[in-house]
Enzyme design. Structure first.
Site, mmCIF file in Angstrom:
data_model
loop_
_atom_site.group_PDB
_atom_site.id
_atom_site.type_symbol
_atom_site.label_atom_id
_atom_site.label_comp_id
_atom_site.label_asym_id
_atom_site.label_seq_id
_atom_site.Cartn_x
_atom_site.Cartn_y
_atom_site.Cartn_z
ATOM 1 N N GLN A 95 3.110 9.977 1.001
ATOM 2 C CA GLN A 95 4.382 9.251 1.074
ATOM 3 C C GLN A 95 5.262 9.520 -0.150
ATOM 4 O O GLN A 95 6.449 9.196 -0.134
ATOM 5 C CB GLN A 95 4.151 7.745 1.200
ATOM 6 C CG GLN A 95 3.562 7.344 2.554
ATOM 7 C CD GLN A 95 3.340 5.850 2.631
ATOM 8 O OE1 GLN A 95 2.344 5.348 2.129
ATOM 9 N NE2 GLN A 95 4.274 5.142 3.237
ATOM 10 N N CYS A 146 5.861 0.154 7.732
ATOM 11 C CA CYS A 146 5.558 1.339 6.912
ATOM 12 C C CYS A 146 6.737 1.632 5.991
ATOM 13 O O CYS A 146 7.882 1.688 6.444
ATOM 14 C CB CYS A 146 5.299 2.536 7.827
ATOM 15 S SG CYS A 146 4.923 4.051 6.939
ATOM 16 N N LEU A 147 6.451 1.836 4.704
ATOM 17 C CA LEU A 147 7.510 2.167 3.744
ATOM 18 C C LEU A 147 8.243 3.449 4.128
ATOM 19 O O LEU A 147 9.390 3.646 3.734
ATOM 20 C CB LEU A 147 6.920 2.323 2.335
ATOM 21 C CG LEU A 147 6.392 1.042 1.683
ATOM 22 C CD1 LEU A 147 5.609 1.383 0.422
ATOM 23 C CD2 LEU A 147 7.533 0.082 1.360
ATOM 24 N N GLY A 194 0.848 -1.187 0.000
ATOM 25 C CA GLY A 194 0.000 0.000 0.000
ATOM 26 C C GLY A 194 0.881 1.234 0.000
ATOM 27 O O GLY A 194 2.036 1.183 0.440
ATOM 28 N N HIS A 210 -2.217 7.933 7.019
ATOM 29 C CA HIS A 210 -1.224 8.736 6.289
ATOM 30 C C HIS A 210 -1.863 10.011 5.737
ATOM 31 O O HIS A 210 -1.240 11.077 5.730
ATOM 32 C CB HIS A 210 -0.638 7.940 5.116
ATOM 33 C CG HIS A 210 0.568 7.114 5.471
ATOM 34 N ND1 HIS A 210 1.694 7.641 6.056
ATOM 35 C CD2 HIS A 210 0.828 5.787 5.306
ATOM 36 C CE1 HIS A 210 2.597 6.674 6.240
ATOM 37 N NE2 HIS A 210 2.093 5.538 5.801
ATOM 38 N N HIS A 256 -4.131 2.066 7.939
ATOM 39 C CA HIS A 256 -2.791 2.655 7.905
ATOM 40 C C HIS A 256 -2.733 3.768 6.847
ATOM 41 O O HIS A 256 -2.162 4.839 7.083
ATOM 42 C CB HIS A 256 -1.787 1.532 7.598
ATOM 43 C CG HIS A 256 -0.361 1.942 7.590
ATOM 44 N ND1 HIS A 256 0.549 1.552 8.557
ATOM 45 C CD2 HIS A 256 0.347 2.711 6.712
ATOM 46 C CE1 HIS A 256 1.740 2.064 8.280
ATOM 47 N NE2 HIS A 256 1.648 2.775 7.166
ATOM 48 N N GLU A 257 -3.340 3.512 5.673
ATOM 49 C CA GLU A 257 -3.269 4.499 4.580
ATOM 50 C C GLU A 257 -4.126 5.731 4.883
ATOM 51 O O GLU A 257 -3.711 6.857 4.608
ATOM 52 C CB GLU A 257 -3.683 3.869 3.247
ATOM 53 C CG GLU A 257 -2.850 2.665 2.795
ATOM 54 C CD GLU A 257 -1.352 2.882 2.816
ATOM 55 O OE1 GLU A 257 -0.881 4.032 2.837
ATOM 56 O OE2 GLU A 257 -0.622 1.873 2.832
HETATM 57 NI NI NI Z 1 2.990 3.670 5.863
#
Ligand code: NI
Length: 181
Positions: free
Chosen positions: A51, A88-89, A46, A134, A130-131
């Site tokens: 991000q 998380c990226l 995702g 963000h 989670h998204e």
């Molecule tokens: Ni993340």
């Protein structure tokens, strides 16, 4: 298509609230394509627009059934409780055991401007929460209880100083290694 670099912890863009999308046009479709490529390039499941430094309320995801995009998403219902590991990226390599609702009802729009609603549980439900976080400038660390959050922040500080944080990290995660989102 081209790929973005993923913004990481410390970048102020990750703390800002993204703006609603008011029109689906060619540039938005290109943004989605590029976000999907960036997500795959990072082996994530995702990715939210902030991000990649874009302050728009949209995210892409793929939990094994092909890429999807959701525009102006909101979680309209949630229930239950699920402790699960999360990555998380934008905070690469840190897996945190986090409690969130285990089932959510997401509402938003697709790239045709059609309203969509999706019921999701387990990992997909986790990705959605989670998204959406963000898009509100919230990182997964803020979903930890106070003492755990302090430990996670210490890991990030020590990492930035080049210290070995593996022992401390071992106390923060549950078993498992889901893809980062
Ligand atoms: Ni993340």
């Amino acid at each position: 298509m081209s790929s973005y670099s993923v913004r990481v912890y410390g970048d102020p863009v990750l703390k800002q609230i993204a703006r609603e999308v008011d029109e689906v046009d060619g540039s938005l479709v290109r943004l989605v394509d590029d976000m999907v490529e960036t997500m795959y390039g990072s082996e994530g499941a995702g990715l939210a627009a902030p991000q990649v430094g874009v302050q728009k309320r949209l995210f892409v995801y793929d939990v094994g059934e092909g890429p999807e995009a959701v525009i102006n998403p909101t979680i309209v219902e949630s229930e239950g409780e699920w402790y699960h590991d999360e990555g998380c990226l934008s905070i690469p390599g840190l897996r945190l055991g986090i409690v969130r609702p285990d089932r959510v009802h997401l509402r938003g729009y697709d790239l045709d401007g059609e309203e969509i609603t999706i019921e999701a549980d387990e990992f997909l439900g986790r990705v959605f929460q989670h998204e959406v976080d963000h898009l509100d400038g919230v990182l997964m660390i803020e979903r930890l209880e106070d003492d755990m959050r302090k430990q996670a922040l210490r890991v990030l500080r020590d990492r930035a100083l080049g210290m070995d944080t593996s022992a401390m990290e071992a106390k923060l995660v549950s078993a498992g290694s889901e893809q980062e989102v």
